[in-house]
Motif scaffolding. Structure first.
Motif: not given
Ligand SMILES: C[S@@+](CC[C@H](N)C(=O)[O-])C[C@H]1O[C@@H](n2cnc3c(N)ncnc32)[C@H](O)[C@@H]1O
Length: 225
Positions: A141-145, A151-152, A181-182
């Motif tokens: 999973x890499x859907x956000x930062x 992102x949402x 995760x960032x």
């Protein structure tokens, strides 16, 4: 200052999606958030390499396609068969991949081992997509930062324990769930550890524009049956 070219742009109910090229660098902006660029892709590729040996892989989301490329490269290196399901929220980004707007997106769209789907990966992980029942040997999973920089806002549920349990339930015995995760995320790691004691954090240092960033991938493995 390098020239900035817009390769594709669309408006969605969630906000704008823009694919750009700055010199030789590809950039993706989703919902006004800088989602990904191709300057430094080592951590996204590292995420893909966690699927080493996995026959069935789920990747959420597509982004610029570097994680998917790493999954394919790993299978090529190990000479094993892999089937990669990619679930991307933005249908337009999937369309741009099919149109070959960047070489890496084109590869994801044309490699016969990859199937691209548009939709919310949370729906898939909750078992509500009949065409994508799973299980998978690796879920990446890499859907956000990361959980601290979404992102949402709705993606928040993916990192809460019920959402993580949904994801873990779709991992085949012996498989892995990995989340980019960032920054290291102690709450996410703790939630994963409550699900399975195999939870681990892999830190990944990256140099960008003279600064050091510590990205992390949080993982949990399902015991073999
Ligand atoms: C940071 S980028 C992924 C970068 C990717 N790892 C790569 O190598 O290029 C995040 C992607 O996830 C997508 N996304 C965001 N929320 C999503 C969701 N709930 N389900 C599926 N995809 C989602 C975004 O549209 C974006 O394409």
């Amino acid at each position: 200052m390098q020239d900035l070219a817009t390769l594709a742009r669309s408006s969605t109910p969630r906000g704008e999606v823009v694919l750009r090229q700055r010199g030789s660098v590809e950039e993706l902006v989703v919902n006004g958030t800088f989602a990904m660029d191709s300057t430094e892709t080592s951590s996204e590729r590292e995420l893909g390499r966690l699927a080493r040996g996995a026959g069935r892989v789920l990747v959420g989301g597509l982004g610029l396609g570097y994680t998917v490329a790493a999954v394919l490269d790993e299978a090529d290196r190990g000479a094993y068969a892999v089937a990669v399901d990619v679930v991307e929220l933005e249908a337009d980004l999937v369309a741009w991949a099919h149109e070959g707007r960047t070489p890496t997106l084109a590869r994801a769209a044309t490699d016969p081992r990859v199937r691209l789907f548009s939709g919310d990966v949370a729906t898939v992980l909750a078992g509500r997509r009949k065409d994508l029942p799973g299980p998978w040997d690796a879920i990446l999973l890499d859907v956000d930062n990361g959980p601290d920089f979404l992102i949402h806002a709705a993606n928040d549920a993916l990192y809460a324990e019920p959402g993580l349990r949904d994801a873990y339930a779709r991992v085949a015995p012996g498989g892995v769930l990995a989340i980019w995760c960032q920054a290291p995320s102690p709450p996410l790691l703790a939630a994963l550890a409550r699900i399975d004691p195999s939870a681990r954090e892999r830190r990944h240092e990256v140099q960008r524009e003279g600064r050091t960033f510590t990205y992390a991938v949080e993982t949990v493995r399902r015991p073999r049956a």
